[in-house]
Design a protein around this motif. Sequence first.
Motif, PDB file in Angstrom:
ATOM      1  N   ILE A  41       2.901   2.590  12.610  1.00 16.40           N
ATOM      2  CA  ILE A  41       4.325   2.427  12.313  1.00 16.40           C
ATOM      3  C   ILE A  41       4.546   1.635  11.028  1.00 16.40           C
ATOM      4  CG2 ILE A  41       6.497   1.462  13.160  1.00 16.40           C
ATOM      5  CD1 ILE A  41       5.464   2.088  16.005  1.00 16.40           C
ATOM      6  N   LEU A  42       3.981   0.447  10.935  1.00 19.72           N
ATOM      7  CA  LEU A  42       4.244  -0.411   9.779  1.00 19.72           C
ATOM      8  C   LEU A  42       3.724   0.124   8.438  1.00 19.72           C
ATOM      9  CD1 LEU A  42       3.862  -4.055  11.110  1.00 19.72           C
ATOM     10  CD2 LEU A  42       5.926  -2.854  10.423  1.00 19.72           C
ATOM     11  N   PRO A  43       2.500   0.654   8.346  1.00 15.16           N
ATOM     12  CA  PRO A  43       2.032   1.093   7.022  1.00 15.16           C
ATOM     13  C   PRO A  43       2.915   2.135   6.343  1.00 15.16           C
ATOM     14  CG  PRO A  43       0.173   0.863   8.483  1.00 15.16           C
ATOM     15  CD  PRO A  43       1.399   0.686   9.319  1.00 15.16           C
ATOM     16  N   PRO A  44       3.311   3.229   7.006  1.00 16.61           N
ATOM     17  CA  PRO A  44       4.181   4.169   6.299  1.00 16.61           C
ATOM     18  C   PRO A  44       5.569   3.597   5.989  1.00 16.61           C
ATOM     19  CG  PRO A  44       3.420   5.119   8.376  1.00 16.61           C
ATOM     20  CD  PRO A  44       2.885   3.751   8.293  1.00 16.61           C
ATOM     21  N   LEU A  45       6.087   2.762   6.893  1.00 12.98           N
ATOM     22  CA  LEU A  45       7.393   2.161   6.630  1.00 12.98           C
ATOM     23  C   LEU A  45       7.348   1.233   5.414  1.00 12.98           C
ATOM     24  CD1 LEU A  45       8.798   1.307  10.175  1.00 12.98           C
ATOM     25  CD2 LEU A  45       9.613   3.011   8.563  1.00 12.98           C
ATOM     26  N   LEU A  46       6.329   0.397   5.338  1.00 14.21           N
ATOM     27  CA  LEU A  46       6.225  -0.525   4.214  1.00 14.21           C
ATOM     28  C   LEU A  46       5.923   0.214   2.908  1.00 14.21           C
ATOM     29  CD1 LEU A  46       4.317  -3.461   5.935  1.00 14.21           C
ATOM     30  CD2 LEU A  46       6.756  -3.296   5.400  1.00 14.21           C
ATOM     31  N   PHE A  47       5.118   1.259   2.985  1.00 16.71           N
ATOM     32  CA  PHE A  47       4.833   2.060   1.794  1.00 16.71           C
ATOM     33  C   PHE A  47       6.106   2.732   1.295  1.00 16.71           C
ATOM     34  CE2 PHE A  47       3.368   5.883  -0.424  1.00 16.71           C
ATOM     35  CZ  PHE A  47       2.462   5.315  -1.311  1.00 16.71           C
TER      36      PHE A  47
END
Length: 120
Positions: A41-47
């Motif tokens: 969840i976090l990696p694509p959102l932060l990217f």
Amino acid sequence: MMTGGLLFVMIMYPPTTFLTAANFEQGLIWYALPLGLFALILPPLLFAAGAPHLSPASVSLLGAAELPTAVICSVLILGEHLSGSQWIGIIIILIGIFYPIYVSSLKQSTTSVPRQNDLS
């Protein structure tokens, strides 16, 4: 594309195969929730949140460098074994990332050389 991938995974591995009472009694949820949050969840959102603040070249460089970074970390940290063809693939990806940067730096260095004034 993601919907097709989800459908394929749900057909091959229906949730009923791993969402059983025995897995929840053994504490599966306490491993699955942090893993899902920090890995999916976090990696694509932060990217996606950071991409508008970077140049398109930087965004494509970061996207292309993701796979070699993950593979090299899996070898160094987890002790994974890679075959020769997998190493060749990683090297080809890295060449594809760094070759355009190298060519553009050569062009910039040749155009930034000060020319002598012919009148002096």
